[in-house]
Scaffold this active site. Structure first.
Site, mmCIF file in Angstrom:
data_model
loop_
_atom_site.group_PDB
_atom_site.id
_atom_site.type_symbol
_atom_site.label_atom_id
_atom_site.label_comp_id
_atom_site.label_asym_id
_atom_site.label_seq_id
_atom_site.Cartn_x
_atom_site.Cartn_y
_atom_site.Cartn_z
ATOM 1 C CD GLN A 136 56.763 15.032 -5.569
ATOM 2 O OE1 GLN A 136 56.120 14.970 -4.537
ATOM 3 N NE2 GLN A 136 56.592 15.999 -6.451
ATOM 4 C CB CYS A 194 52.965 17.506 -9.630
ATOM 5 S SG CYS A 194 54.114 16.373 -8.830
ATOM 6 C CG LEU A 195 55.932 21.026 -5.272
ATOM 7 C CD1 LEU A 195 56.519 20.875 -3.879
ATOM 8 C CD2 LEU A 195 55.949 22.486 -5.699
ATOM 9 C CG HIS A 232 54.084 11.591 -6.075
ATOM 10 N ND1 HIS A 232 54.791 11.717 -7.248
ATOM 11 C CD2 HIS A 232 53.480 12.784 -5.880
ATOM 12 C CE1 HIS A 232 54.613 12.951 -7.736
ATOM 13 N NE2 HIS A 232 53.815 13.617 -6.936
ATOM 14 C CG HIS A 261 49.172 14.695 -6.155
ATOM 15 N ND1 HIS A 261 48.966 15.244 -7.404
ATOM 16 C CD2 HIS A 261 50.525 14.760 -5.950
ATOM 17 C CE1 HIS A 261 50.127 15.610 -7.916
ATOM 18 N NE2 HIS A 261 51.088 15.340 -7.055
ATOM 19 C CD GLU A 262 51.917 14.828 -2.471
ATOM 20 O OE1 GLU A 262 52.954 14.252 -2.839
ATOM 21 O OE2 GLU A 262 51.550 15.923 -2.947
ATOM 22 N N GLY A 289 52.195 19.632 -0.903
ATOM 23 C CA GLY A 289 52.461 18.231 -0.643
ATOM 24 C C GLY A 289 53.735 17.796 -1.336
HETATM 25 NI NI NI Z 1 53.151 15.557 -7.042
#
Ligand code: NI
Length: 154
Positions: free
Chosen positions: A50, A87-88, A133, A129-130, A45
């Site tokens: 991000q 998380c990326l 963000h 989660h997304e 995701g």
């Molecule tokens: Ni994330």
């Protein structure tokens, strides 16, 4: 095009994202680039902030195909799950986060058409989660306990 992924500590990740109102080629390009960037980083995701874009745009692929969410809103959630999450923007760290077991949401696709989706387990977790963000909320805010790094990053 592979985009740079911002890391935790970057103030952009704490901003509130704006609604998308223009469903144009630029949005399509952003979605394509985000998906390519997410796959390249081995994630499941990615949210627009991000990659430094403060718009309500998300891509997800938990293994069942590409999902694009524009202006997503959770309409129902129930149950609970406790799983390790990453998380990326924070590679190498994972922690247990409580999430609903089931999530329903409404959003728009890249052309502005309304869509409704439902997810459970990993997909429900990715939705939450997304969407967090997009509101400047990071999973580290919700971690109950940090764990050793393993496969899979949101
Ligand atoms: Ni994330």
């Amino acid at each position: 095009m592979i985009l740079e992924i911002l890391k935790f500590g970057d103030p952009v990740l704490r901003e509130h994202c704006e609604e998308v109102t223009e469903f144009d080629d630029k949005l399509g390009k952003l979605l394509d680039d985000m998906y390519e960037t997410m796959l390249d980083a081995d994630g499941i995701g990615l949210a627009a902030p991000q990659v430094g874009v403060l718009k309500r745009v998300v891509v997800i692929d938990t293994g069942d195909g590409r999902i694009e969410l524009v202006n997503p809103v959770i309409t129902a959630m129930w149950g609970k799950q406790y799983e390790a999450e990453g998380c990326l923007s924070c590679v190498g760290k994972r922690g247990i986060v409580k999430r609903p077991a089931h999530v329903r949401l409404k959003a728009q696709n890249r052309f502005g058409k309304p869509i409704k989706l439902r997810g459970r387990e990993l997909l429900a977790r990715a939705f939450c989660h997304e969407i967090d963000h997009l509101n400047g909320i990071l999973y580290e805010d919700k971690v109950i306990e940090w764990v050793e790094d393993e496969e899979g990053k949101e």
